[in-house]
Design an enzyme around this catalytic site. Structure first.
Site, PDB file in Angstrom:
ATOM      1  N   THR A   1      -1.756   5.814   2.086  1.00 32.41           N
ATOM      2  CA  THR A   1      -3.007   5.068   2.105  1.00 32.41           C
ATOM      3  C   THR A   1      -3.130   4.243   3.375  1.00 32.41           C
ATOM      4  O   THR A   1      -2.150   3.680   3.860  1.00 32.41           O
ATOM      5  CB  THR A   1      -3.076   4.136   0.885  1.00 32.41           C
ATOM      6  OG1 THR A   1      -2.900   4.904  -0.306  1.00 32.41           O
ATOM      7  CG2 THR A   1      -4.403   3.407   0.810  1.00 32.41           C
TER       8      THR A   1
ATOM      9  N   LEU B   1       0.858  -1.177   0.000  1.00 30.08           N
ATOM     10  CA  LEU B   1       0.000   0.000   0.000  1.00 30.08           C
ATOM     11  C   LEU B   1       0.896   1.229   0.000  1.00 30.08           C
ATOM     12  O   LEU B   1       1.969   1.220   0.620  1.00 30.08           O
ATOM     13  CB  LEU B   1      -0.903   0.035   1.239  1.00 30.08           C
ATOM     14  CG  LEU B   1      -2.071  -0.950   1.342  1.00 30.08           C
ATOM     15  CD1 LEU B   1      -2.782  -0.777   2.675  1.00 30.08           C
ATOM     16  CD2 LEU B   1      -3.039  -0.772   0.189  1.00 30.08           C
ATOM     17  N   ASP B   2       0.456   2.288  -0.672  1.00 31.02           N
ATOM     18  CA  ASP B   2       1.189   3.550  -0.605  1.00 31.02           C
ATOM     19  C   ASP B   2       1.320   3.998   0.841  1.00 31.02           C
ATOM     20  O   ASP B   2       0.452   3.728   1.678  1.00 31.02           O
ATOM     21  CB  ASP B   2       0.437   4.651  -1.370  1.00 31.02           C
ATOM     22  CG  ASP B   2       0.468   4.451  -2.873  1.00 31.02           C
ATOM     23  OD1 ASP B   2       1.261   3.624  -3.346  1.00 31.02           O
ATOM     24  OD2 ASP B   2      -0.310   5.136  -3.560  1.00 31.02           O
ATOM     25  N   ARG B   3       2.373   4.719   1.110  1.00 30.09           N
ATOM     26  CA  ARG B   3       2.582   5.263   2.455  1.00 30.09           C
ATOM     27  C   ARG B   3       1.374   6.054   2.947  1.00 30.09           C
ATOM     28  O   ARG B   3       0.956   5.933   4.099  1.00 30.09           O
ATOM     29  CB  ARG B   3       3.826   6.156   2.445  1.00 30.09           C
ATOM     30  CG  ARG B   3       4.110   6.853   3.766  1.00 30.09           C
ATOM     31  CD  ARG B   3       5.382   7.665   3.671  1.00 30.09           C
ATOM     32  NE  ARG B   3       5.724   8.230   4.966  1.00 30.09           N
ATOM     33  CZ  ARG B   3       6.950   8.607   5.314  1.00 30.09           C
ATOM     34  NH1 ARG B   3       7.954   8.450   4.464  1.00 30.09           N
ATOM     35  NH2 ARG B   3       7.195   9.113   6.497  1.00 30.09           N
TER      36      ARG B   3
ATOM     37  N   ARG C   1      -5.304   6.552  -7.509  1.00 28.86           N
ATOM     38  CA  ARG C   1      -5.019   7.984  -7.455  1.00 28.86           C
ATOM     39  C   ARG C   1      -4.902   8.574  -8.860  1.00 28.86           C
ATOM     40  O   ARG C   1      -5.467   9.632  -9.172  1.00 28.86           O
ATOM     41  CB  ARG C   1      -3.739   8.222  -6.654  1.00 28.86           C
ATOM     42  CG  ARG C   1      -3.870   7.801  -5.199  1.00 28.86           C
ATOM     43  CD  ARG C   1      -2.526   7.680  -4.486  1.00 28.86           C
ATOM     44  NE  ARG C   1      -1.849   8.961  -4.373  1.00 28.86           N
ATOM     45  CZ  ARG C   1      -0.699   9.115  -3.727  1.00 28.86           C
ATOM     46  NH1 ARG C   1      -0.108   8.069  -3.135  1.00 28.86           N
ATOM     47  NH2 ARG C   1      -0.138  10.298  -3.653  1.00 28.86           N
TER      48      ARG C   1
END
Length: 232
Positions: free
Chosen positions: A57, A53-55, A157
């Site tokens: 998110t 997961l993105d930082r 995104r």
């Protein structure tokens, strides 16, 4: 302490907080805290990531207690048998209310080759707030459920930015003026993207699993303020 959503001898699923880096990479600094290190200390032993997961998110993050199980889970993600559902707050009211965004995306390098990428979405709620921004006296926002069929870098995104409904709090692909509005009026200082649910097959038993992650305080305050229902 990380919130553990599910744990057995083979897998561990946690509710990742926003703005916590999952692991060391070129996108984070060397002195940051990392979820994978925290989880290993918390459960006592080796843990291997099954996906990322993105930082910025939050939400469901799945890991395994062995490299073999992590590999088996990774094959499910690569084979697109894992169902992923995200909540997001976006600028504007997407029309139609339910649809698909089919737009090829590059990898982490914008100059890299583009690959197919599809995100299904459904608008769950809408609000218009009487706050002047630019030439508009009121602003429109939506709560959407996004289900990516593929797993490209920052896919959700980029896809919502592509259809001109960027996610609130997205500093790379979003709108700075709307991000500042949410900070000033709604005390929201984070990316409003949450990995709500993962559905996958247990790597040993084959049982279909559904793991859900609850919302943090910022999300809950916005849901209450805008009168949006919590997803079932």
């Amino acid at each position: 302490m990380l919130e553990i959503l599910y744990q057995d001898d083979e897998i561990v699923a946690v509710n990742k907080p926003a703005n916590l880096a999952v692991h060391r990479s070129k996108f984070v600094g060397p002195d940051d805290a990392f979820l994978i290190d925290m989880l290993r200390e918390q459960v006592g032993g080796d843990v291997y990531l099954a996906h990322r997961l993105d930082r910025a998110t939050s939400g469901v993050l799945l890991s395994a207690r062995s490299k073999e199980v992590a590999g088996a889970l990774g094959e499910q993600f690569m084979g697109r048998s894992v169902q992923k559902r995200y909540l997001a707050v976006v600028r504007g009211w997407p029309d139609p209310e339910q649809g698909s965004i089919d737009y090829a995306l590059p990898g982490s390098r914008d100059t890299g080759p583009r690959k197919d990428a599809v995100t299904d979405y459904q608008r769950l709620g809408a609000v218009e707030v009487p706050i002047t921004l630019g030439r508009y006296e009121s602003q429109r926002y939506s709560l959407v459920l996004a289900s990516p069929r593929t797993g490209r870098f920052r896919q959700i995104r980029k896809h919502f930015a592509h259809i001109h409904h960027p996610i609130i709090g997205d500093s790379q692909h979003g709108r700075g003026d709307h991000n500042r509005l949410f900070k000033q009026y709604f005390a929201s200082h984070r990316l409003l993207l949450h990995a709500l649910e993962l559905e996958f097959n247990h790597p040993l038993s084959g049982k279909r699993m559904v793991v859900k992650a609850g919302l943090d305080g910022t999300w809950m305050a916005l849901m209450e303020r805008f009168g949006w229902p919590l997803p079932g």
